[in-house]
Write an enzyme that holds these catalytic residues in place. Structure first.
Site, PDB file in Angstrom:
ATOM      1  N   GLY A  14      27.350  54.703  37.389  1.00 56.20           N
ATOM      2  CA  GLY A  14      27.130  54.628  38.754  1.00 56.20           C
ATOM      3  C   GLY A  14      25.327  54.903  38.917  1.00 56.20           C
ATOM      4  O   GLY A  14      24.819  55.204  39.913  1.00 56.20           O
ATOM      5  N   SER A  15      24.559  54.284  38.142  1.00 55.51           N
ATOM      6  CA  SER A  15      23.071  54.396  38.293  1.00 55.51           C
ATOM      7  C   SER A  15      22.435  53.336  39.568  1.00 55.51           C
ATOM      8  O   SER A  15      21.878  53.683  40.117  1.00 55.51           O
ATOM      9  CB  SER A  15      22.331  53.923  36.996  1.00 55.51           C
ATOM     10  OG  SER A  15      22.579  52.611  36.640  1.00 55.51           O
ATOM     11  N   LEU A  91      34.743  47.371  37.505  1.00 52.46           N
ATOM     12  CA  LEU A  91      35.071  46.649  36.401  1.00 52.46           C
ATOM     13  C   LEU A  91      36.341  45.893  36.803  1.00 52.46           C
ATOM     14  O   LEU A  91      36.964  45.227  35.896  1.00 52.46           O
ATOM     15  CB  LEU A  91      35.205  47.182  35.213  1.00 52.46           C
ATOM     16  CG  LEU A  91      33.551  47.759  34.803  1.00 52.46           C
ATOM     17  CD1 LEU A  91      33.871  48.716  33.669  1.00 52.46           C
ATOM     18  CD2 LEU A  91      32.696  46.650  34.481  1.00 52.46           C
ATOM     19  N   HIS A 110      25.692  41.459  38.684  1.00 54.22           N
ATOM     20  CA  HIS A 110      26.350  41.005  37.196  1.00 54.22           C
ATOM     21  C   HIS A 110      24.995  41.017  36.524  1.00 54.22           C
ATOM     22  O   HIS A 110      23.999  40.624  36.643  1.00 54.22           O
ATOM     23  CB  HIS A 110      26.986  39.661  37.576  1.00 54.22           C
ATOM     24  CG  HIS A 110      27.479  39.238  36.491  1.00 54.22           C
ATOM     25  ND1 HIS A 110      28.670  39.730  35.994  1.00 54.22           N
ATOM     26  CD2 HIS A 110      26.852  38.399  35.380  1.00 54.22           C
ATOM     27  CE1 HIS A 110      28.923  39.095  34.694  1.00 54.22           C
ATOM     28  NE2 HIS A 110      28.184  38.277  34.423  1.00 54.22           N
TER      29      HIS A 110
HETATM   30  C1  GRF Z   1      25.617  47.068  35.386  1.00 55.12           C
HETATM   31  O1  GRF Z   1      24.966  46.471  34.389  1.00 55.12           O
HETATM   32  C2  GRF Z   1      25.999  46.017  36.421  1.00 55.12           C
HETATM   33  O2  GRF Z   1      25.485  44.956  36.449  1.00 55.12           O
HETATM   34  C3  GRF Z   1      27.389  45.665  36.116  1.00 55.12           C
HETATM   35  O3  GRF Z   1      27.719  47.087  35.683  1.00 55.12           O
HETATM   36  C4  GRF Z   1      26.868  47.865  35.475  1.00 55.12           C
HETATM   37  C5  GRF Z   1      26.832  49.173  36.321  1.00 55.12           C
HETATM   38  O4  GRF Z   1      25.733  50.140  35.828  1.00 55.12           O
HETATM   39  N1  GRF Z   1      28.250  45.055  36.951  1.00 55.12           N
HETATM   40  P1  GRF Z   1      25.950  51.484  36.660  1.00 55.12           P
HETATM   41  O5  GRF Z   1      27.299  51.898  36.684  1.00 55.12           O
HETATM   42  O6  GRF Z   1      25.459  51.092  38.094  1.00 55.12           O
HETATM   43  O7  GRF Z   1      24.988  52.406  35.791  1.00 55.12           O
END
Ligand code: GRF
Length: 208
Positions: A14-15, A91, A110
């Site tokens: 969730g960054s 996902l 993505h």
């Molecule tokens: C990111 O690399 C995004 O491109 C992909 O999943 C990852 C999510 O990262 N779809 P975060 O959970 O937001 O840290």
């Protein structure tokens, strides 16, 4: 049309969600996150709770049928009353019932330069592994509208990074994350300000 309310879908750390929380709370992105929905227990849900944002877990594992899972997910999204949805590291596959509920109102990030390394099965570190196996010299991130076909909607923004000889999927993912935060944040800001115009497959971001 300006967008005032957003829902965010997450599955992982969730960054990107955190970036959206920070930029909406500071007023830089002129919208409110009215809800966060996750398909599995994850750090993203905790970030939402920590920020005082209503967050709901609709766990894939709790449903026998994919269609029942999607129906519950759509209800959770509708409950947020958000005008638009950001999938930020979400996902699971989205069914037509969900993508069609938010036409040009759902944005995804993505971790590749689409249309390369997109589609079913292309997610997370698998994408970076494929980039390395194919000897790519650059890779990047893409922010795009979500349509029914996976990773195929109109592209809003892209950015690239070099691939180094000693890179691993993890080092690529790390460097891409910082890029994603800027690309997604700026795209969502333009979207909420009503500055994104779509003509066929092409997207124009109007200057402020
Ligand atoms: C990111 O690399 C995004 O491109 C992909 O999943 C990852 C999510 O990262 N779809 P975060 O959970 O937001 O840290």
């Amino acid at each position: 049309m300006p967008i005032k309310t957003l829902a965010v879908m997450v599955s992982g750390t969730g960054s990107n969600l955190q970036m959206l929380i920070d930029r909406t709370k500071s007023g830089d992105i002129p919208a409110t996150i009215t809800g966060v929905v996750a398909d599995r227990p994850c750090r993203g849900l905790e970030r939402a709770w920590d920020a005082g944002i209503p967050a709901k877990l609709v766990e894939r594992k709790a449903f026998d049928q994919f269609s029942e899972f999607q129906a519950a997910m759509l209800v959770a999204l509708k409950d947020t009353q958000a005008q638009a949805v950001i999938t930020a590291g979400y996902l699971s596959i989205l069914s037509k019932s969900i993508t069609e509920a938010y036409p040009l109102r759902m944005i995804n990030v993505h971790p590749s330069l689409l249309p390369a390394f997109g589609g079913t099965g292309c997610f997370g570190s698998r994408v970076h592994q494929m980039v390395l196996e194919n000897g790519c010299k650059i890779t990047g991130a893409t922010v795009h509208f979500v349509e029914q076909e996976v990773d195929c909607g109109p592209i809003i923004a892209q950015g690239s990074i070099p691939v180094y000889w000693d890179d691993t999927p993890d080092t690529i993912a790390q460097r891409l994350h910082s890029l994603e935060h800027v690309l997604l944040g700026d795209a969502v800001k333009a979207f909420c300000e009503g500055r994104i115009h779509v003509t066929g497959r092409r997207v124009r971001i109007q200057e402020r």
